[in-house]
Design an enzyme around this catalytic site. Structure first.
Site, PDB file in Angstrom:
ATOM      1  N   HIS A  13     101.115  -4.792 -12.206  1.00 48.51           N
ATOM      2  CA  HIS A  13     101.969  -4.964 -12.572  1.00 48.51           C
ATOM      3  C   HIS A  13     101.227  -4.723 -14.883  1.00 48.51           C
ATOM      4  O   HIS A  13     100.263  -3.699 -15.130  1.00 48.51           O
ATOM      5  CB  HIS A  13     101.954  -6.789 -13.180  1.00 48.51           C
ATOM      6  CG  HIS A  13     100.539  -7.578 -13.697  1.00 48.51           C
ATOM      7  ND1 HIS A  13      99.070  -7.202 -12.531  1.00 48.51           N
ATOM      8  CD2 HIS A  13     100.106  -7.739 -14.608  1.00 48.51           C
ATOM      9  CE1 HIS A  13      98.152  -8.219 -13.290  1.00 48.51           C
ATOM     10  NE2 HIS A  13      99.017  -8.315 -14.535  1.00 48.51           N
ATOM     11  N   CYS A  63      95.575 -13.783 -18.929  1.00 49.71           N
ATOM     12  CA  CYS A  63      94.650 -12.567 -18.732  1.00 49.71           C
ATOM     13  C   CYS A  63      95.125 -11.914 -19.573  1.00 49.71           C
ATOM     14  O   CYS A  63      96.419 -12.301 -20.312  1.00 49.71           O
ATOM     15  CB  CYS A  63      95.075 -12.320 -17.869  1.00 49.71           C
ATOM     16  SG  CYS A  63      96.831 -11.688 -17.149  1.00 49.71           S
TER      17      CYS A  63
END
Length: 678
Positions: free
Chosen positions: A66, A189
């Protein structure tokens, strides 16, 4: 709202290659082929760069590459079920289910929430099982749409939780009878789309299996809802499953803590929960620190793998970064003072005499410009007086945290008093920092701990570090400083040009990286030694700034000279690079260097060397440490400053275009070359 996934964005039972790079490139092509990205290469570059930071494979044969990318025109989800699984770095082996999440650089919160919800669904075995059993692309789309319509995580049935709690109580000899254990966690993250939420749900699920109440704060892109302070206070321990700094870390001060990368929260959630429970029962467990020596101890634990050179570099760059505001403000004010009052305001006691005997109602010889120039000059000179103490103070701060600031500032002030300059400041700051850190590791009675960071450490570290500067180190360093200044002041002709070439090469080697920072720190640290009679430090500053402006300006020019050799994303970056280069932001060339380092970096170094040589040859000076062309009034011989930059820019742009035209590389995938099954 635009549909995130369509049948045309699904690949079923295809072999897309043998590596994550192959799979990501193919799915990026599918996204572009469906009109959801402006180009393949820009999207692939961003996604693969994210993959190289942290592998996106998770347990269960799943991978979730991603990214956010300027090439993406609308939030998109592409999915592939591979006939030949590919290793995306999961501990349990290769992945056969690949979900490629492509978000625009400015994705809205609603889309980010949907993408995050999908990531959370992927830890549910019934969902992934249905994806593997699906017989058509339309069925895949329906499964995903249903997952996006559901709540992120289903609550455990009461009887299941009760049974788990009873089992945990039996296993611990009835300890559960006092109520469930309580944990809190933070997950985060770098991208904040997938791993943040998957780790949160994995930890919650693992905690429920052993009857533990775990509440998670997800610090992701779709927003974060802070944990209730009462929940934090009641928790037995905290889990940080993060790849970035925890926001509001001080809220957890004193709690036993387990630190790990966010991916471990997905791969080993049960182990992390058990480690947190063990830490809660261990009075010697590592805890979230308060400020001071404890925080330094935590940082050391997290930096055990760092090389001593890396630690020194980090400390030095921290000192320089905090010093720059003093230099920037002071340098510009001195330049304004010279502009209004002339260079002779710095000679002898003229400035002090004017300020002592004059005011706005009693101007010196009726000259308002002279008086204001003197005021600006004096403010700037006083600001520059903090240069060495700030450098030393924040070097010490980087090593010993807040208890190191006062000893570092004092050691820096002693260095200035003894004429040891910025070299003395560096030595004094390092000495003060390491002494403060060492004292902070002493084991002292509880009643004395509160005094350590505010009294004991600053007092002892100041005595030892500054005493060493006075008694042993200051004199020799002052002699070295005088010799260095004499050498720089005497530079002319060929030797000055050689120094300019070296500085130009360093500034363009890694575009804001360590080598660039070393050259910049050298120039800024010496800036305070410049004067009307010793302009060598100002010449070095001008050389460094001019050379650092070349790479982004050259890339911008190159995209104009030959658009065909640059991607659409690079041409867009080129427009922004004009302003970035003019502002002395070398990082404006990084997108070009990342995509084609073997052409862009050597070409930039050649142009930087040309500019560095010319600025030194023409004696260009700068009293400002930053700002580029926008601080023209602080630049001496500004015409040749501009000429030098233009020369380096043209040289680099021509070399880049020539290399891209004639030093051909293997063609990249294009939208047309990506097979799309419809």
């Amino acid at each position: 709202m635009t549909q995130l996934i369509t049948a045309d964005l699904v690949e079923l039972d295809q072999n897309l290659g043998n590596s994550p790079e192959d799979v990501i490139r193919h799915l990026a092509g599918r996204v572009a082929a469906n009109g959801r990205a402006s180009e393949v290469e820009g999207l692939f570059t961003d996604a693969f760069a994210r993959e190289q930071k942290t592998a996106t494979g998770v347990p269960g044969g799943i991978a979730i590459p991603h990214c956010r990318s300027a090439a993406v025109t609308e939030p998109t989800l592409a999915m592939a079920r591979l006939s030949q699984p590919v290793d995306f770095g999961a501990k349990d082996g290769p992945a056969d289910l690949i979900f490629f999440i492509a978000a625009p650089a400015g994705a809205d919160q609603e889309h980010l929430k949907l993408l995050s919800k999908l990531a959370r669904s992927l830890i549910k075995k019934d969902f992934t099982g249905a994806l593997r059993a699906a017989s058509s692309r339309e069925e895949i789309v329906e499964l995903v749409d249903n997952a996006l319509a559901d709540k992120p995580a289903a609550a455990a049935a009461p009887e299941t939780a009760a049974a788990a709690s009873a089992a945990a109580g039996a296993a611990s000899g009835g300890a559960a009878s006092a109520g469930p254990r309580r944990l809190v966690a933070v997950t985060a993250c770098p991208t904040g789309i997938a791993h943040t939420y998957m780790a949160a749900d994995s930890l919650v699920a693992a905690a429920k299996e052993v009857g533990v109440d775990l509440q998670v704060e997800t610090q992701g892109s779709s927003g974060a809802k802070p944990l209730d302070p009462a929940v934090i206070a009641a928790a037995d321990a905290v889990i940080f499953a993060v790849d970035v700094d925890v926001r509001g870390k001080e809220r957890f001060a004193g709690k036993p803590v387990i630190n790990a990368p966010v991916k471990r929260g997905i791969d080993e959630p049960a182990k992390m929960v058990q480690e947190a429970l063990d830490a809660a029962d261990n009075p010697r467990a590592h805890r979230v620190p308060h400020f001071g020596a404890e925080e330094q101890a935590e940082r050391e634990a997290s930096e055990k793998g760092e090389h001593i050179g890396q630690k020194l570099k980090k400390a030095l760059l921290t000192g320089v970064s905090y010093m720059i505001p003093f230099v920037a403000g002071g340098g510009l004010l001195i330049a304004l003072g010279f502009l209004l009052a002339g260079f002779d305001i710095a000679l002898g006691t003229k400035a002090n005499d004017i300020l002592a005997n004059n005011s706005l109602v009693n101007l010196p010889d009726g000259n308002l410009a002279l008086y204001l120039g003197t005021v600006f000059f004096k403010i700037g000179a006083l600001s520059m007086g903090f240069l060495v103490p700030a450098l030393a103070g924040y070097i010490a701060y980087a090593i010993a945290d807040r208890p190191g600031i006062a000893p570092g500032f004092v050691a820096g002030a002693v260095s200035g008093f003894m004429g040891a300059g910025f070299l003395g400041g560096i030595v004094g700051g390092l000495l003060a920092g390491y002494i403060a850190h060492l004292i902070g590791t002493w084991s002292v009675p509880r009643w004395l701990r509160g005094l350590m960071p505010v009294v004991i450490i600053p007092l002892l570290a100041s005595i030892i570090a500054s005493g060493a500067m006075f008694l042993f180190l200051g004199g020799p360093i002052a002699a070295i400083t005088v010799g260095l200044n004499t050498w720089l002041s005497g530079m002319s002709g060929a030797s000055a040009v050689v120094l300019g070439i070296i500085l130009g090469l360093m500034m363009c080697f890694d575009l804001g990286g360590p080598v660039n920072k070393v050259a910049y720190a050298f120039a800024v640290a010496g800036l305070g030694a410049g004067s009307a009679t010793n302009q060598a430090p100002w010449q070095i500053m001008a050389t460094v700034m001019a050379a650092g402006m070349v790479p982004p300006l050259a890339m911008a020019l190159a995209t104009v000279l030959d658009k065909k050799v640059f991607s659409l994303a690079e041409r867009e970056n080129g427009k922004a690079a004009w302003l970035l280069g003019a502002s002395f932001i070398s990082e404006g060339a990084i997108p070009f260097a990342a995509a084609d380092p073997l052409r862009v970096i050597p070409a930039s170094m050649v142009g930087g060397a040309v500019t560095g040589a010319l600025t030194m040859a023409f004696g260009v000076t700068s009293q400002a440490p930053h700002g580029g062309i926008f601080v023209f009034f602080a630049i001496g011989n500004v015409v040749m400053f501009i000429v030098s930059i233009l020369a380096g820019t043209v040289v680099t742009a021509i070399i880049v275009v020539a290399l891209k035209r004639w030093a051909a590389r293997k063609a990249v995938d294009t939208v047309e070359s990506v097979p799309v099954t419809v």
